[in-house]
Design a protein around this motif. Structure first.
Motif, PDB file in Angstrom:
ATOM      1  N   LEU B  34       0.831  -1.210   0.000  1.00 31.76           N
ATOM      2  CA  LEU B  34       0.000   0.000   0.000  1.00 31.76           C
ATOM      3  C   LEU B  34       0.866   1.260   0.000  1.00 31.76           C
ATOM      4  CD1 LEU B  34      -2.980  -0.728   2.423  1.00 31.76           C
ATOM      5  CD2 LEU B  34      -3.100  -0.185  -0.020  1.00 31.76           C
ATOM      6  N   HIS B  35       2.091   1.111   0.505  1.00 29.55           N
ATOM      7  CA  HIS B  35       3.003   2.259   0.527  1.00 29.55           C
ATOM      8  C   HIS B  35       3.975   2.228  -0.655  1.00 29.55           C
ATOM      9  CE1 HIS B  35       2.011   4.072   4.520  1.00 29.55           C
ATOM     10  NE2 HIS B  35       1.477   2.887   4.701  1.00 29.55           N
ATOM     11  N   GLY B  36       3.691   1.388  -1.641  1.00 28.70           N
ATOM     12  CA  GLY B  36       4.478   1.418  -2.865  1.00 28.70           C
ATOM     13  C   GLY B  36       5.823   0.716  -2.790  1.00 28.70           C
ATOM     14  N   PHE B  37       6.018  -0.139  -1.793  1.00 28.89           N
ATOM     15  CA  PHE B  37       7.268  -0.899  -1.751  1.00 28.89           C
ATOM     16  C   PHE B  37       7.151  -2.123  -2.658  1.00 28.89           C
ATOM     17  CE2 PHE B  37       7.503   1.736   1.916  1.00 28.89           C
ATOM     18  CZ  PHE B  37       8.851   1.962   2.133  1.00 28.89           C
ATOM     19  N   ALA B  38       8.182  -2.347  -3.454  1.00 30.73           N
ATOM     20  CA  ALA B  38       8.213  -3.506  -4.349  1.00 30.73           C
ATOM     21  C   ALA B  38       8.921  -4.652  -3.636  1.00 30.73           C
ATOM     22  CB  ALA B  38       8.953  -3.160  -5.636  1.00 30.73           C
ATOM     23  N   SER B  39       8.446  -5.863  -3.884  1.00 30.12           N
ATOM     24  CA  SER B  39       9.059  -7.032  -3.255  1.00 30.12           C
ATOM     25  C   SER B  39      10.306  -7.470  -4.015  1.00 30.12           C
ATOM     26  CB  SER B  39       8.055  -8.189  -3.249  1.00 30.12           C
ATOM     27  OG  SER B  39       8.659  -9.380  -2.798  1.00 30.12           O
ATOM     28  N   ILE B  40      11.346  -7.803  -3.290  1.00 36.27           N
ATOM     29  CA  ILE B  40      12.403  -8.606  -3.907  1.00 36.27           C
ATOM     30  C   ILE B  40      12.739  -9.756  -2.967  1.00 36.27           C
ATOM     31  CG2 ILE B  40      13.426  -6.620  -5.125  1.00 36.27           C
ATOM     32  CD1 ILE B  40      15.918  -7.074  -3.216  1.00 36.27           C
ATOM     33  N   GLU B  41      13.336 -10.793  -3.542  1.00 33.43           N
ATOM     34  CA  GLU B  41      13.954 -11.843  -2.745  1.00 33.43           C
ATOM     35  C   GLU B  41      15.371 -11.995  -3.245  1.00 33.43           C
ATOM     36  OE1 GLU B  41      10.528 -14.837  -1.082  1.00 33.43           O
ATOM     37  OE2 GLU B  41      11.953 -15.590  -2.538  1.00 33.43           O
ATOM     38  N   THR B  42      16.271 -12.232  -2.337  1.00 31.81           N
ATOM     39  CA  THR B  42      17.639 -12.519  -2.742  1.00 31.81           C
ATOM     40  C   THR B  42      17.944 -13.971  -2.395  1.00 31.81           C
ATOM     41  OG1 THR B  42      18.452 -11.695  -0.624  1.00 31.81           O
ATOM     42  CG2 THR B  42      18.426 -10.142  -2.456  1.00 31.81           C
ATOM     43  N   ARG B  43      18.931 -14.526  -3.087  1.00 30.99           N
ATOM     44  CA  ARG B  43      19.365 -15.899  -2.789  1.00 30.99           C
ATOM     45  C   ARG B  43      19.780 -16.001  -1.318  1.00 30.99           C
ATOM     46  NH1 ARG B  43      24.397 -13.688  -6.055  1.00 30.99           N
ATOM     47  NH2 ARG B  43      25.649 -13.184  -4.229  1.00 30.99           N
ATOM     48  N   ALA B  44      19.785 -17.223  -0.800  1.00 36.14           N
ATOM     49  CA  ALA B  44      20.125 -17.440   0.613  1.00 36.14           C
ATOM     50  C   ALA B  44      21.598 -17.230   0.896  1.00 36.14           C
ATOM     51  CB  ALA B  44      19.714 -18.859   1.024  1.00 36.14           C
ATOM     52  N   VAL B  45      22.420 -17.340  -0.134  1.00 32.62           N
ATOM     53  CA  VAL B  45      23.871 -17.312   0.098  1.00 32.62           C
ATOM     54  C   VAL B  45      24.514 -16.060  -0.487  1.00 32.62           C
ATOM     55  CG1 VAL B  45      24.080 -19.828   0.153  1.00 32.62           C
ATOM     56  CG2 VAL B  45      24.340 -18.612  -2.023  1.00 32.62           C
ATOM     57  N   GLU B  46      25.589 -15.647   0.146  1.00 32.28           N
ATOM     58  CA  GLU B  46      26.453 -14.584  -0.361  1.00 32.28           C
ATOM     59  C   GLU B  46      27.885 -15.102  -0.300  1.00 32.28           C
ATOM     60  OE1 GLU B  46      25.479 -11.657  -1.573  1.00 32.28           O
ATOM     61  OE2 GLU B  46      23.370 -12.037  -1.134  1.00 32.28           O
ATOM     62  N   PRO B  47      28.750 -14.551  -1.169  1.00 32.34           N
ATOM     63  CA  PRO B  47      30.161 -14.920  -1.046  1.00 32.34           C
ATOM     64  C   PRO B  47      30.630 -14.608   0.376  1.00 32.34           C
ATOM     65  CG  PRO B  47      29.779 -13.697  -3.064  1.00 32.34           C
ATOM     66  CD  PRO B  47      28.500 -13.644  -2.287  1.00 32.34           C
ATOM     67  N   LEU B  48      31.405 -15.519   0.933  1.00 33.68           N
ATOM     68  CA  LEU B  48      31.796 -15.400   2.337  1.00 33.68           C
ATOM     69  C   LEU B  48      32.523 -14.092   2.617  1.00 33.68           C
ATOM     70  CD1 LEU B  48      31.286 -17.173   4.711  1.00 33.68           C
ATOM     71  CD2 LEU B  48      33.487 -18.277   4.328  1.00 33.68           C
ATOM     72  N   ASP B  49      33.332 -13.629   1.673  1.00 31.01           N
ATOM     73  CA  ASP B  49      34.100 -12.408   1.946  1.00 31.01           C
ATOM     74  C   ASP B  49      33.183 -11.191   2.082  1.00 31.01           C
ATOM     75  OD1 ASP B  49      33.379 -12.322  -0.677  1.00 31.01           O
ATOM     76  OD2 ASP B  49      35.363 -11.845  -1.468  1.00 31.01           O
ATOM     77  N   ARG B  50      32.030 -11.239   1.411  1.00 32.52           N
ATOM     78  CA  ARG B  50      31.088 -10.126   1.531  1.00 32.52           C
ATOM     79  C   ARG B  50      30.407 -10.135   2.901  1.00 32.52           C
ATOM     80  NH1 ARG B  50      29.271  -6.618  -2.500  1.00 32.52           N
ATOM     81  NH2 ARG B  50      30.437  -7.678  -4.118  1.00 32.52           N
ATOM     82  N   LEU B  51      30.173 -11.324   3.423  1.00 25.27           N
ATOM     83  CA  LEU B  51      29.565 -11.434   4.752  1.00 25.27           C
ATOM     84  C   LEU B  51      30.587 -11.131   5.842  1.00 25.27           C
ATOM     85  CD1 LEU B  51      27.574 -14.742   4.231  1.00 25.27           C
ATOM     86  CD2 LEU B  51      26.605 -12.449   4.372  1.00 25.27           C
ATOM     87  N   ALA B  52      31.831 -11.571   5.623  1.00 27.46           N
ATOM     88  CA  ALA B  52      32.836 -11.481   6.673  1.00 27.46           C
ATOM     89  C   ALA B  52      33.313 -10.060   6.880  1.00 27.46           C
ATOM     90  CB  ALA B  52      34.021 -12.379   6.329  1.00 27.46           C
ATOM     91  N   LYS B  53      33.094  -9.206   5.884  1.00 25.31           N
ATOM     92  CA  LYS B  53      33.487  -7.810   6.034  1.00 25.31           C
ATOM     93  C   LYS B  53      32.818  -7.114   7.206  1.00 25.31           C
ATOM     94  CE  LYS B  53      34.546  -6.525   1.298  1.00 25.31           C
ATOM     95  NZ  LYS B  53      33.902  -6.124   0.065  1.00 25.31           N
ATOM     96  N   GLN B  54      31.682  -7.629   7.606  1.00 24.70           N
ATOM     97  CA  GLN B  54      30.860  -6.911   8.576  1.00 24.70           C
ATOM     98  C   GLN B  54      31.388  -7.082  10.001  1.00 24.70           C
ATOM     99  OE1 GLN B  54      28.241  -5.018   7.401  1.00 24.70           O
ATOM    100  NE2 GLN B  54      29.032  -5.620   5.402  1.00 24.70           N
TER     101      GLN B  54
END
Lengths: 445, 445
Positions: B34-54
């Motif tokens: 109702l507020h104009g947000f579009a749905s997306i889904e992303t895959r369950a996995v990310e490259p580990l280095d992208r996750l580990a940066k956090q």
């Protein structure tokens, strides 16, 4: 952070493609619920030993462990590669709390470490229905399940323009009873050879049956003749009878399959055939088996498969027979989406962009938007008090059909930016054309 | 296969509990759209280095690899632990195809290898909304996001009986501007200490600020006084002014926060307060921060949190600022469900059980069921042509409200098994009471 690249085998959708997927999933859910199936979801992981039991498939399992877990920690987990193994586990775990026969649907992602190629994904969505009982499961559920699945797929065809399907059904007992009627000792081995008929042709199957399995030429010919029978009505029964083989199990198989075909003719005409060469999942299905192709896109493989398990699960005391059908949502959608064959009328849910006259007047626009939302009309308020021409282009880029110009007090005007028509409107009463209320999904011209 | 046991930290729901969850997710989705947000889904996995940066979170990541992959294969993957990291990656990957500002919602499971305890799960569902732009993102989106989230949570309260919430909002710039106005050199360190105020109390925070951070007693007192300010209206502004500190950044922060409070008072009265001790995610949020508790269940922790990132993502050339809020669906639901505080009127979607007079007459019952389904009424056909009393008990065990007895031709009777009332009915016209059409979710008495 440079621009990331897609991971092969892990398809992701644009917002517009996701709207198509949501429409599909909504219709599947609605059909399943109309037939009294209850939803469950299971966790993404199962103990690895439970997944690895499934014969050859262990090669394709994704193992999951905490980054800093001890090496060889006891509780190794894997991502589920289908929804049947987790469902069987769920039934055993919750049997005390479930009422049998238990009907469930389950729409979730599954993961397989296969080499990615078209039609094969490493992450994909399945929509499964199963009926499971304790001890024995009535045969009429084998008739019911294809009706539900074909009903669901027919809605995708009629409502969204997805190509129609043809489900091919066979019964393992029919073939086994036929082989037994021919005094064949090892029906399973014959079935395995006959399953190759599409790949190597009937002549080479006959040859193998004679030379390697030890059948007489007459036996081999009869087996291959049986596999050649297919019909959209009950005429397959006479064709089988004409082969002159008799056995009780054959009769039972024929009756079950005839019941499926007869009921399908009544409720989903033209969408199901008895096809006596269908084997599928030789190791676990024990009765009816199903597979389904998209008409005109047969090369994409089966988009919905399943069958009956005499023992879906067992805890040693109780056996749980089941019959299930699985729709491969990703396999169905990705080829259609990636070829641009199907799309949505806009990539956002928004029906109305409420324009903003000046940043000071933003609260007036929020007020209009809230009034429209209260009546179920999706709105966005323009992000910037640009010139109206720019705000209209903002809507146009997203294919939002209407732009609202708030006036003083309760007055205002709404413009259909496709026709240019602009009319006075009250946000307490105005409604868009019915077909504009949600994005429309359709085959692309 | 013995009876399996649940995996700690991986909650699964019964069919009845799942209906509650589906009602919640449906309402969240509806509000977001109702507020104009579009749905997306992303895959369950990310490259580990992208996750580990956090930073520290890498301890909690689940690593994913194919069972038979080479040791140390280059493409190591991890399950996402939130929806923000995948969304940032999705924005970078698809920036060329997205229209900015881009509004998206995303409802998915996430995984963290944390030690399981109440409120901490290893697999849980989040419902996130974010607005992301290129270069700069207008401040009014910080006002908009809590309206959307509180609107969604208010629907859960009004429609489903989930307890009401209170969102606490602060602005990082307000505190930093205040500290700078006091000529404090290291505002970040002061913020870190003030963040402990609920744990160790204001006196010990003052002591630490003086003894360890090197503030004067007057500076320390002012910082702690600021953190003590909270109001459901704009009165916090005067309270801050009364502390006598001035700076441009403070003014900007005050104005932004006042705008949030003012708009919330108008549209979600009583659900939001300015609370100047809220810090949250010290390392990444740069402006407005939000956290939300269930009223009466504050000990369960925040059920919806978020804030503004000046740089949600960047590809080196373009920076993407964003503001987001995440609803912890599992954290909200599991305590309510496990205590039996909320439930559904039945564990199945089924409205009508169509009884079966004899197995030969099963087609008559299927016919009735199909007629009802065509009109949107969920049906099951009884699995066995038992005595009617047994079929009624079958419905009763599942709390299915109606049993249909097909008659000859188009006649038939329908019984409300709660009242015992039985009336003639035509499946082409009969409809259940509106409130029986779907399971009703409500607080349990």
């Amino acid at each position: 952070m440079s621009r990331p690249r897609p991971l092969s085998g892990f398809p992701e959708f644009t917002p517009e493609q996701r709207i198509v997927e949501q429409h599909v999933l909504d219709r599947l859910r609605e059909t399943f619920e109309l037939h009294g199936f209850a939803s469950i979801e299971t966790r993404a992981v199962e103990p690895l030993d439970r997944l690895a039991k499934q014969g050859e498939i262990d090669k394709e399992v994704y193992v999951v462990r905490r980054l800093h877990a001890d090496e060889r920690s006891a509780d190794e987990l894997g991502l589920h590669f289908d929804l049947t193994v987790p469902f069987a586990r769920y039934v055993l775990e919750n049997a005390h709390a479930l009422a049998f026969p238990f009907r469930r649907y389950q729409i979730q992602k599954v993961w397989r470490g296969e080499r990615p190629q078209e039609g094969r994904y490493r992450e994909f969505t399945q929509a499964d229905i199963d009926i499971v009982d304790t001890g024995t499961l009535a045969a009429h559920h084998d008739v019911e399940l294809p009706l539900v699945t074909l009903g669901a797929l027919e809605r995708l065809h009629v409502d969204l323009g997805i190509p129609p399907v043809l489900m091919r059904v066979n019964n393992r007992r029919l073939a086994q009873g036929f082989y037994r009627g021919l005094d064949i000792d090892d029906p399973a081995e014959v079935l395995r050879q006959v399953d190759k008929i599409d790949k190597i042709g009937p002549d080479r199957v006959v040859q193998t049956l004679v030379e390697q399995v030890g059948l007489s030429r007459a036996q081999a010919d009869a087996c291959v003749a049986l596999a050649g029978i297919a019909s959209a009505d009950e005429s397959f029964v006479d064709a089988v009878r004409a082969l002159g083989v008799r056995s009780e199990e054959l009769d039972a198989g024929i009756e079950l399959l005839a019941d499926v075909v007869r009921t399908a003719q009544r409720y989903v005409p033209g969408r199901l055939v008895a096809d006596l060469k269908i084997a599928r999942g030789l190791d676990y299905y024990t009765g009816t088996v199903y597979e389904t192709e998209l008409v005109g896109y047969e090369g994409w493989g089966s988009v919905s498969s399943g069958g009956r398990y005499e023992s879906l699960a067992s805890d040693g005391r109780t056996t749980y027979p089941g019959v299930g059908l699985s729709i491969g949502v990703t396999r169905l959608l990705v080829p259609l989406l990636s070829r641009g064959l199907i799309g949505a009328s806009r990539p956002v849910p928004t029906v109305v962009l409420v324009a903003v006259d000046s940043e000071d007047a933003r609260p007036d626009s929020i007020e209009v938007a809230e009034l429209l939302r209260a009546r179920g009309i999706s709105c966005e308020v323009a992000p910037k008090a640009d010139k109206y021409g720019k705000q209209i282009r903002f809507a146009d880029r997203r294919r939002i059909p209407y732009v609202w110009f708030p006036g003083s007090g309760e007055s205002g005007e709404v413009k259909d930016i496709r026709t240019g028509e602009q009319l006075p409107a009250d946000p307490r009463r105005w409604a868009p054309a019915e077909e504009d209320l949600r994005p429309v999904v359709a085959l692309q011209p």
